[in-house]
Write a protein that holds these residues in place. Structure first.
Motif, short mmCIF file in Angstrom:
data_model
loop_
_atom_site.label_atom_id
_atom_site.label_comp_id
_atom_site.label_asym_id
_atom_site.label_seq_id
_atom_site.Cartn_x
_atom_site.Cartn_y
_atom_site.Cartn_z
N ALA A 6 10.39 -9.13 0.78
CA ALA A 6 11.15 -8.43 1.80
C ALA A 6 10.22 -7.53 2.60
N SER A 7 10.38 -7.55 3.89
CA SER A 7 9.60 -6.66 4.75
C SER A 7 10.53 -6.02 5.77
N GLY A 8 10.14 -4.87 6.26
CA GLY A 8 10.97 -4.18 7.23
C GLY A 8 11.40 -2.82 6.73
N ARG A 9 11.97 -2.09 7.64
CA ARG A 9 12.32 -0.70 7.35
C ARG A 9 13.37 -0.62 6.25
N ASN A 10 13.09 0.24 5.29
CA ASN A 10 14.03 0.55 4.21
C ASN A 10 14.41 -0.67 3.36
N ALA A 11 13.50 -1.65 3.29
CA ALA A 11 13.81 -2.85 2.51
C ALA A 11 14.14 -2.50 1.06
N GLY A 12 13.47 -1.49 0.53
CA GLY A 12 13.67 -1.13 -0.86
C GLY A 12 15.01 -0.49 -1.16
N LEU A 13 15.75 -0.10 -0.13
CA LEU A 13 17.03 0.58 -0.33
C LEU A 13 18.20 -0.39 -0.49
N TYR A 14 18.02 -1.61 -0.05
CA TYR A 14 19.12 -2.55 -0.03
C TYR A 14 19.26 -3.30 -1.35
N ALA A 15 20.47 -3.73 -1.61
CA ALA A 15 20.67 -4.69 -2.69
C ALA A 15 20.10 -6.03 -2.22
N ARG A 35 13.43 -6.92 -9.64
CA ARG A 35 12.78 -6.55 -8.39
C ARG A 35 11.63 -5.61 -8.66
N ASP A 36 10.65 -5.68 -7.79
CA ASP A 36 9.50 -4.78 -7.82
C ASP A 36 9.45 -4.12 -6.45
N ASN A 37 9.95 -2.90 -6.37
CA ASN A 37 10.03 -2.24 -5.06
C ASN A 37 8.64 -1.89 -4.52
N ALA A 38 7.67 -1.73 -5.39
CA ALA A 38 6.31 -1.46 -4.93
C ALA A 38 5.77 -2.66 -4.14
N LYS A 39 6.23 -3.84 -4.51
CA LYS A 39 5.82 -5.06 -3.82
C LYS A 39 6.89 -5.57 -2.87
#
Length: 124
Positions: free
Chosen positions: A24-33, A72-76
């Motif tokens: 996933a790329s883009g703004r705030n990708a880590g915030l979404y399910a 998921r790996d939010n760092a990646k």
């Protein structure tokens, strides 16, 4: 806008395993399910699994529960789908999607457009 790119599909024998990845790329990708869907030939696209942004909430379809594991790996900025004990009926194109919650994804409510998907073929 979040962009998703799936990878990791392939051909495997029944009983085997595969691991799918979705970057996933883009703004705030880590915030979404983030979640996985699949579409077999001639059938509708179905929900497979979803995981919340924090990773604390996970949902699976009954057909894959106990065999598939989403993580998921939010760092990646990556979500994975570990698929074990694969069956021929798991053959499909697998798609990644993002949404507000795992429950919304489970009901098919996702944001953005579908990506190209990754083909999983399970042979007898």
């Amino acid at each position: 806008q979040v962009q998703l790119v799936e990878s990791g599909g392939g051909l495997v024998q029944a009983g085997g395993s595969l691991r799918l990845s979705c970057a996933a790329s883009g703004r705030n990708a880590g915030l979404y399910a983030l979640g996985w869907f699949r579409q077999a030939p001639g059938k509708e696209r179905d929900f497979v699994a979803a995981i919340s942004g924090s990773g604390n909430s996970i949902d699976y379809s009954d057909s894959v529960k106990g065999r598939f594991t989403i993580s998921r790996d939010n760092a990646k900025s990556t979500v994975y789908l570990q698929m074990n004990s694969l069956k021929t009926e798991d053959t499909a194109v697998y798609y990644c999607a993002f949404g507000s919650t795992t429950r919304n994804l489970q009901s098919g409510d996702h944001f953005g457009s579908w990506g190209q998907g990754t083909q999983v073929t399970v042979s007898p």
